[in-house]
Enzyme design. Structure first.
Site, PDB file in Angstrom:
ATOM      1  CG  ASN A   1      15.965  35.915 -11.495  1.00 17.40           C
ATOM      2  OD1 ASN A   1      17.121  35.961 -11.077  1.00 17.40           O
ATOM      3  ND2 ASN A   1      15.345  36.964 -12.000  1.00 17.40           N
TER       4      ASN A   1
ATOM      5  CE1 TYR B   1      14.469  41.982  -2.332  1.00 16.53           C
ATOM      6  CE2 TYR B   1      16.202  41.596  -3.935  1.00 16.53           C
ATOM      7  CZ  TYR B   1      15.126  41.135  -3.205  1.00 16.53           C
ATOM      8  OH  TYR B   1      14.713  39.829  -3.340  1.00 16.53           O
TER       9      TYR B   1
END
Ligand code: NAD
Ligand code: UDP
Length: 320
Positions: A177, A148
């Site tokens: 986030n 990722y």
């Protein structure tokens, strides 16, 4: 109106962030094409948009070329939660790298501006805190998160090379986030995990000692930031941190969720996954100066909305 309606492509449009973005773009009078292979996205996320004649959903994998005519591209296609992006790591890297090449090629051919949804993971386990855009990061290129992290780093490289070599009109956002309604209940991310566990009365799984930190942005604020970045003049290319700078430890988040749900769940400790960053918090000065943007939704308000969402998801499942 029809003459000025922009044609906007959202890859990963049936996912958590993508579906909110499609909704906002549609509300703002755009003609929206959602492209998704439904690996982690769900038709339920976009079902309410299908009645609009200005919304179209197309099943397609971005590792393959796409031929459409659009004015803007938001490239969000990529699994984002560690358990999902580690499920098939080779495909994750292909999605980031080949997906970027295909979408940049499309942008170049049709002269569209293109925004990449990059990630705070490009900073790895950061030695600079809070993270500014000029920090080059501390990523383990061999570990389980690398598919990722390195995929997203390579995608950023491709964006800047297309910009330099082909004058492609790019924007690179580094998303921190983000949480909110339509997160997948089983995707393993901390906010959805804790809320679902608390609502079910299950143990709250805290990885490590819980002192690692994150900073959580409510989805509406994040979408607002992405749309503003897309609207900037051509010389604003990023990379730009988009996130909420309110930092909190994971154990404090667990306790807040237990309090807010009035849950009887107990916290249990589980091993910290390899390469789990010890701290993360964005410096959003650049976004603030350039976009006049900062998050508006405090954590308790965003968590309450997310708790209500998961309450209704769990109630629907019980009904069925
Ligand atoms: P998500 O998993 O809900 O959405 C990703 C979407 O991409 C899904 O609908 C999935 O089916 C689709 N997809 C995956 N591989 C594809 C492929 N090869 N072809 C076409 N579609 C494909 O995740 P999300 O949280 O909505 O994340 C969206 C984007 O934002 C991702 O690029 C992610 O890296 C980035 N991001 C998200 C966060 C966050 O906290 N949510 C943080 C940093 C970066
Ligand atoms: N985490 C946790 N319990 C869980 C899920 C996650 O303690 O059930 C921790 C995880 O180890 C990490 C933080 O919460 O330190 C955020 O994890 P998430 O997967 O949401 O995002 P990321 O690590 O990619 O920031």
């Amino acid at each position: 109106m029809t003459l000025t309606r922009k044609r906007v492509l959202v890859t990963g449009g049936a996912g958590f962030l993508g579906s909110h973005l499609c909704e906002r773009l549609l509300d703002e009078g755009n003609d929206v094409l959602c492209v998704d292979n439904y690996f982690t996205g769900r038709k339920d996320n976009i079902a309410h948009l299908l009645d609009s004649k200005y919304f179209e959903a197309h099943r397609h994998d971005v590792t393959l070329p796409l031929y459409v005519e659009v004015d803007e591209i938001y490239n969000l296609a990529c699994p984002a939660s560690p358990i999902h992006y580690q499920f098939d790591p080779v495909q994750t890297t292909k999605t980031s790298v080949l997906g970027a090449i295909n979408m940049l090629g499309l942008a170049k051919r049709v002269g569209a501006r293109i925004l990449q949804s990059s990630t705070s993971e490009v900073y790895g386990d950061p030695a600079v805190h809070p993270q500014t855009e000029d920090y080059r990061g501390n990523v383990n290129p061999l570990g389980p998160r690398a598919c990722y992290d390195e995929g997203k780093r390579c995608a950023e490289t491709l964006f800047f090379d297309y910009h330099r070599q082909h004058k492609t009109h790019i924007k690179v956002a580094r998303v921190f986030n983000t949480y909110g309604p339509r997160m997948h209940p089983n995707d393993g991310r901390v906010v959805s995990n804790f809320i679902v566990q608390a609502l079910r009365g299950d143990d709250i799984t805290l990885y490590g000692d819980g002192r690692q930190t994150r900073a959580f942005c409510y989805v509406d604020d994040l979408i607002d930031g992405l749309i503003r970045l897309m609207g900037t003049p051509a010389d604003v290319v990023g990379p730009m941190n988009i996130g909420n700078p309110h930092e909190i430890s994971v154990v404090d988040l667990a306790e807040q969720v237990i309090r807010m749900t009035k849950s009887t769940s107990k916290i249990v400790f589980r091993p910290l996954p390899q390469d789990d960053p010890t701290q993360r918090c964005p410096d959003i000065g650049y976004a603030n100066r350039t976009l006049g943007w900062e998050p508006r939704i405090p954590l308790d308000v965003g968590l309450q909305r997310t708790i209500s969402y998961f309450e209704s998801v769990i109630a629907q499942r019980l009904e069925h």
